[in-house]
Design an enzyme around this catalytic site. Structure first.
Site, PDB file in Angstrom:
ATOM      1  N   SER A 156       0.856  -1.185   0.000  1.00  0.00           N
ATOM      2  CA  SER A 156       0.000   0.000   0.000  1.00  0.00           C
ATOM      3  C   SER A 156       0.890   1.232   0.000  1.00  0.00           C
ATOM      4  O   SER A 156       2.047   1.170   0.446  1.00  0.00           O
ATOM      5  CB  SER A 156      -0.859  -0.020   1.273  1.00  0.00           C
ATOM      6  N   TYR A 169      -1.694  -1.225  10.358  1.00  0.00           N
ATOM      7  CA  TYR A 169      -1.827  -1.520   8.922  1.00  0.00           C
ATOM      8  C   TYR A 169      -0.602  -0.973   8.180  1.00  0.00           C
ATOM      9  O   TYR A 169       0.072  -1.699   7.433  1.00  0.00           O
ATOM     10  CB  TYR A 169      -3.119  -0.913   8.371  1.00  0.00           C
TER      11      TYR A 169
HETATM   12  N1  LIG Z   1      -8.782  -1.293  -1.437  1.00  0.00           N
HETATM   13  C1  LIG Z   1      -7.796  -0.434  -1.587  1.00  0.00           C
HETATM   14  O1  LIG Z   1      -8.047   0.756  -1.892  1.00  0.00           O
HETATM   15  C2  LIG Z   1      -6.351  -0.862  -1.369  1.00  0.00           C
HETATM   16  C3  LIG Z   1      -5.341   0.109  -1.545  1.00  0.00           C
HETATM   17  C4  LIG Z   1      -4.009  -0.277  -1.368  1.00  0.00           C
HETATM   18  C5  LIG Z   1      -3.702  -1.576  -1.024  1.00  0.00           C
HETATM   19  N2  LIG Z   1      -4.696  -2.491  -0.845  1.00  0.00           N
HETATM   20  C6  LIG Z   1      -4.299  -3.873  -0.499  1.00  0.00           C
HETATM   21  O2  LIG Z   1      -4.853  -4.773  -1.461  1.00  0.00           O
HETATM   22  C7  LIG Z   1      -5.152  -6.032  -0.852  1.00  0.00           C
HETATM   23  C8  LIG Z   1      -6.609  -6.399  -1.101  1.00  0.00           C
HETATM   24  O3  LIG Z   1      -7.425  -5.404  -0.486  1.00  0.00           O
HETATM   25  P1  LIG Z   1      -9.009  -5.337  -0.691  1.00  0.00           P
HETATM   26  O4  LIG Z   1      -9.329  -3.903  -0.843  1.00  0.00           O
HETATM   27  O5  LIG Z   1      -9.442  -6.323  -1.682  1.00  0.00           O
HETATM   28  O6  LIG Z   1      -9.485  -5.757   0.787  1.00  0.00           O
HETATM   29  P2  LIG Z   1     -10.869  -6.384   1.280  1.00  0.00           P
HETATM   30  O7  LIG Z   1     -11.931  -6.189   0.271  1.00  0.00           O
HETATM   31  O8  LIG Z   1     -11.062  -5.880   2.662  1.00  0.00           O
HETATM   32  O9  LIG Z   1     -10.518  -7.951   1.316  1.00  0.00           O
HETATM   33  C9  LIG Z   1      -9.592  -8.429   2.242  1.00  0.00           C
HETATM   34  C10 LIG Z   1      -9.477  -9.925   2.073  1.00  0.00           C
HETATM   35  O10 LIG Z   1      -8.607 -10.426   3.104  1.00  0.00           O
HETATM   36  C11 LIG Z   1      -9.280 -11.484   3.762  1.00  0.00           C
HETATM   37  N3  LIG Z   1      -8.902 -11.653   5.155  1.00  0.00           N
HETATM   38  C12 LIG Z   1      -8.907 -10.726   6.135  1.00  0.00           C
HETATM   39  N4  LIG Z   1      -8.610 -11.307   7.311  1.00  0.00           N
HETATM   40  C13 LIG Z   1      -8.406 -12.632   7.063  1.00  0.00           C
HETATM   41  C14 LIG Z   1      -8.089 -13.752   7.857  1.00  0.00           C
HETATM   42  N5  LIG Z   1      -7.946 -13.655   9.186  1.00  0.00           N
HETATM   43  N6  LIG Z   1      -7.948 -14.961   7.271  1.00  0.00           N
HETATM   44  C15 LIG Z   1      -8.112 -15.106   5.941  1.00  0.00           C
HETATM   45  N7  LIG Z   1      -8.450 -14.085   5.117  1.00  0.00           N
HETATM   46  C16 LIG Z   1      -8.589 -12.858   5.680  1.00  0.00           C
HETATM   47  C17 LIG Z   1     -10.748 -11.087   3.684  1.00  0.00           C
HETATM   48  O11 LIG Z   1     -11.568 -12.200   3.997  1.00  0.00           O
HETATM   49  P3  LIG Z   1     -12.989 -12.019   4.805  1.00  0.00           P
HETATM   50  O12 LIG Z   1     -14.020 -11.740   3.756  1.00  0.00           O
HETATM   51  O13 LIG Z   1     -13.165 -13.345   5.483  1.00  0.00           O
HETATM   52  O14 LIG Z   1     -12.816 -10.870   5.749  1.00  0.00           O
HETATM   53  C18 LIG Z   1     -10.826 -10.638   2.239  1.00  0.00           C
HETATM   54  O15 LIG Z   1     -10.896 -11.730   1.388  1.00  0.00           O
HETATM   55  C19 LIG Z   1      -4.806  -5.880   0.629  1.00  0.00           C
HETATM   56  O16 LIG Z   1      -3.538  -6.413   0.893  1.00  0.00           O
HETATM   57  C20 LIG Z   1      -4.800  -4.372   0.838  1.00  0.00           C
HETATM   58  O17 LIG Z   1      -3.967  -4.002   1.907  1.00  0.00           O
HETATM   59  C21 LIG Z   1      -6.016  -2.167  -1.005  1.00  0.00           C
END
Ligand SMILES: NC(=O)c1ccc[n+]([C@@H]2O[C@H](COP(=O)([O-])OP(=O)(O)OC[C@H]3O[C@@H](n4cnc5c(N)ncnc54)[C@H](OP(=O)(O)O)[C@@H]3O)[C@@H](O)[C@H]2O)c1
Length: 248
Positions: A156, A169
């Site tokens: 990130s 985070y």
């Molecule tokens: N969205 C953004 O704007 C953004 C920006 C920069 C970087 N990122 C990075 O991109 C990646 C994906 O983000 P996203 O936006 O797709 O996030 P998200 O929609 O919140 O999804 C997070 C995923 O991680 C899983 N997870 C969380 N805790 C877990 C656990 N204890 N065991 C197994 N799985 C778990 C969640 O499963 P559950 O459904 O079970 O919770 C979900 O599948 C992350 O690494 C994030 O830091 C995102």
């Protein structure tokens, strides 16, 4: 280094590749599963929400892509024994692993370090950092069986430039950047390429939780970013190692 968001996936470019995605049930993980499967990969979908994993499985199968392999696991409570079992399951079923995408993450909470909740700090570090370390350690043997493997850590902007109140985070993402770079140096002379990727803002639950007041529609869907992940798993990205990548 910038990666083109408009990468065009070609059919079968990841044929015969076995690629594991964590957090595969929704958000960027789900979008990556669909695109990797479209490119011909056999995707191992790891997540804790079995119903969510099954729903994405159904999407992949109804699109006519290769049947994924579901792997339910809660990364917060997972132990070294669970990771040992995962290693054995991957080796028994496929004999190798060609890609590891460490995507699962939790936002924790946004607050000053001075007040940061200690339990949330521990759980955020466990999911975002310690689980990624253990998955990597236990999956290196199957990755070494591949002729051309990739490890990709989802990072990130707040893991590259510190921002106040992003707490565990942000710190976990800084640490993942260090893990990625360290590992890329250790594996330099092997078949495994290791990079970190900042996907940029996306319309997902994590973004909504971090910015509840913003207009969510101003952010691209994760499916606008996931083709770049196909590129990073394939032959064309073989020259990249130890890079801090960003999707533009
Ligand atoms: N969205 C953004 O704007 C953004 C920006 C920069 C970087 N990122 C990075 O991109 C990646 C994906 O983000 P996203 O936006 O797709 O996030 P998200 O929609 O919140 O999804 C997070 C995923 O991680 C899983 N997870 C969380 N805790 C877990 C656990 N204890 N065991 C197994 N799985 C778990 C969640 O499963 P559950 O459904 O079970 O919770 C979900 O599948 C992350 O690494 C994030 O830091 C995102």
């Amino acid at each position: 280094m910038n990666i083109d968001a408009n990468y065009k996936i070609t059919a079968n470019e990841l044929q015969n590749k076995v690629i594991l995605v964590t957090g595969a049930n929704r958000g960027l993980g789900r979008a990556a599963v669909l695109d990797l499967a479209q490119a011909g990969a056999l995707v191992v979908m790891l997540g804790r929400d079995f119903g969510g994993l099954e729903a994405v499985y159904d999407e992949v199968v109804s699109a006519g892509f290769q049947e994924p392999f579901l792997y339910p696991l809660d990364l917060e409570g997972a132990t070294p024994q669970n990771y040992q079992q995962l290693q054995a399951d991957i080796l028994d079923n496929f004999g190798r692993l060609d890609g590891l995408i460490l995507n699962a993450a939790t936002l924790g909470t946004l607050m000053p370090i001075e007040q940061y909740d200690i339990k949330i700090w521990y759980s955020t570090m466990q999911i975002n950092l310690n689980a990624a370390f253990m998955l990597t350690q236990f999956l290196l043997p199957p990755l070494k069986q591949s002729v051309d493997a990739r490890i990709l850590f989802l990072s990130s902007a707040v893991g590259r430039t510190a921002r106040a109140y992003w707490g565990a985070y942000g710190v976990s993402k800084f640490a993942l950047e260090g893990l990625s770079k360290t590992l890329s140096e250790e594996l330099e002379k092997t078949n495994i390429r290791v990079n970190s990727l900042d996907p940029g803002a996306m319309k997902t639950k994590m973004r909504r939780d971090a910015y509840p007041a913003e207009n969510a529609d101003k952010n691209p869907l994760p499916s606008a970013k996931s083709p770049a992940i196909v590129y990073l798993m394939g032959e064309k990205s073989k020259g990249l190692n130890g890079e801090k990548l960003v999707i533009n």
